[in-house]
Write an enzyme that holds these catalytic residues in place. Structure first.
Site, PDB file in Angstrom:
ATOM      1  N   ASP A   1       1.805   3.985   2.874  1.00 16.28           N
ATOM      2  CA  ASP A   1       0.773   4.835   2.284  1.00 16.28           C
ATOM      3  C   ASP A   1       1.376   6.000   1.485  1.00 16.28           C
ATOM      4  O   ASP A   1       1.660   5.858   0.302  1.00 16.28           O
ATOM      5  CB  ASP A   1      -0.177   5.332   3.374  1.00 16.28           C
ATOM      6  CG  ASP A   1      -1.543   5.734   2.845  1.00 16.28           C
ATOM      7  OD1 ASP A   1      -1.796   5.591   1.635  1.00 16.28           O
ATOM      8  OD2 ASP A   1      -2.386   6.193   3.649  1.00 16.28           O
TER       9      ASP A   1
ATOM     10  N   GLU B   1     -11.607   3.287   5.904  1.00 17.01           N
ATOM     11  CA  GLU B   1     -10.598   4.180   6.518  1.00 17.01           C
ATOM     12  C   GLU B   1     -11.384   5.313   7.176  1.00 17.01           C
ATOM     13  O   GLU B   1     -11.583   5.334   8.372  1.00 17.01           O
ATOM     14  CB  GLU B   1      -9.632   4.716   5.449  1.00 17.01           C
ATOM     15  CG  GLU B   1      -8.611   5.707   6.006  1.00 17.01           C
ATOM     16  CD  GLU B   1      -7.860   6.457   4.907  1.00 17.01           C
ATOM     17  OE1 GLU B   1      -6.859   7.098   5.259  1.00 17.01           O
ATOM     18  OE2 GLU B   1      -8.267   6.424   3.731  1.00 17.01           O
TER      19      GLU B   1
ATOM     20  N   HIS C   1       0.859  -1.195   0.000  1.00 17.31           N
ATOM     21  CA  HIS C   1       0.000   0.000   0.000  1.00 17.31           C
ATOM     22  C   HIS C   1       0.892   1.241   0.000  1.00 17.31           C
ATOM     23  O   HIS C   1       1.252   1.761   1.045  1.00 17.31           O
ATOM     24  CB  HIS C   1      -0.916  -0.040   1.234  1.00 17.31           C
ATOM     25  CG  HIS C   1      -1.954   1.038   1.266  1.00 17.31           C
ATOM     26  ND1 HIS C   1      -3.206   0.836   1.823  1.00 17.31           N
ATOM     27  CD2 HIS C   1      -1.954   2.327   0.837  1.00 17.31           C
ATOM     28  CE1 HIS C   1      -3.914   1.965   1.727  1.00 17.31           C
ATOM     29  NE2 HIS C   1      -3.164   2.879   1.137  1.00 17.31           N
TER      30      HIS C   1
END
EC number: 3.5.4.2
Length: 333
Positions: A275, A197, A14
């Site tokens: 991220d 999220e 990710h």
């Protein structure tokens, strides 16, 4: 434990390549491409990275992307990230890119993917880091724009393993993109999606059911639905969790509140990832260290994050076995 984490083999699933744009490179590219940016120094950029939610981050993120114009810019951006992978002992990475962020500015799709892909190929040869590329649709745009982007991707099927869904989750549920994901699946792409999220646990359910996702990006709000958590465990659905991102964007107030270790201990296939590391204060080692500092763990548990990521990755079974073996040997030592 710090020494153990630094040496531990890692797999990242990710990572938004545009989110790895460090302020120094942003300035270098702005100068090279004669693009005006509203900051005078790299430190001013860093000082602006105080976010109160996802949107406040995205506003700066899209602004930063304006300096990326030529194929060489995308190569340099990706190469800089891959050098950080080498530092953090990341052996395999699966990278998101957001073509609409660039095509909307008049940058050709081919320019974007050629620069990124060139760096990935070079990293395999020179750094021994393997990789896959995942093309994301921006969920704040309409599905027609996503379809257009999918069409642009078709000549590059050999370079793209999957399609994903990112950007603002609030108000943009998975249903909005059901048709384009079905089309992507028929074209042979795997699918993933950001869900749970800022949005509710229902988005995780819907992403699995409507978008055919092989894994869920983030997914930390799954705990709002006990039946969903049980299903994630039973079906071995991976969650690509991003701890520093979650605390920086106030999904959790602090790392002590983060649920990734609880989920790991319950048997959910959670993985650790960075991220948008340039914006959220850390690459892979920093995320591992932040979690362990807030939640004391055994070395076996920490290594499980890597073993989960290997299992969740889009690589061949033989490659998975090779990385599992390397990780287990390291743990045994």
């Amino acid at each position: 434990m710090k020494e153990f984490i630094c040496g531990l083999p890692k797999v990242e699933l990710h990572l938004h390549i545009e989110g790895s744009l460090e302020p120094e490179l942003m300035f270098e590219l702005a100068k090279r491409n004669q693009v005006a940016i509203p900051y005078n120094t790299p430190q001013e950029v860093r000082d602006a990275y105080e976010f109160h939610n996802l949107q406040s981050f995205l506003d700066i993120y899209y602004q930063g992307a304006n300096v990326l114009i030529h194929e060489q810019d995308f190569f340099d951006l990706t190469w800089a990230y891959l050098l950080r992978c080498r530092e953090d002992n990341v052996l395999h990475t699966e990278i998101f890119f957001d073509p609409q962020t660039h095509t909307s500015r008049g940058i050709e799709f081919d320019t974007v993917i050629s620069g990124i892909h060139g760096a990935l190929v070079q990293a395999q040869h020179e750094l021994g880091i393997t990789s896959q590329l995942i093309m994301c649709f921006l969920r704040h745009l309409d599905e027609a724009s996503a379809f257009e982007t999918l069409e642009q991707a078709l000549p590059h099927k050999d370079k793209i393993i999957a399609v994903g869904l990112d950007s603002s989750e609030q108000g943009h549920p998975p249903q909005k993109f059901e048709n384009v994901f079905q089309k992507a699946l028929t074209e042979g792409f795997l699918t993933v999606a950001h869900a749970g999220e800022e949005g509710p646990a229902q988005n995780i359910d819907d992403a699995l059911a409507l978008l055919g996702t092989a894994r869920i990006d983030h997914g930390v709000r799954c705990v709002e639905d006990e039946a969903l958590v049980e299903r994630l465990i039973e079906d071995k659905v991976p969650l690509t969790v991003c701890p520093l991102s979650n605390t920086k964007l106030k999904v959790f107030e602090d790392m002590g509140q983060h649920n990734v270790v609880d989920l790991l201990r319950r048997g959910v296939c959670v993985t650790l990832n960075s991220d948008d590391p340039a914006y959220f204060g850390g690459y892979m080692n920093a995320n591992f260290l932040a979690v362990v500092k807030a939640h004391p763990m055994s070395k076996e548990e920490v290594a499980q994050f890597t073993l989960n990521a290997i299992e969740a990755s889009f690589i061949s079974e033989s490659e998975k076995l090779r990385l599992q073996k390397e990780t287990l040997i390291y743990l045994a030592q």
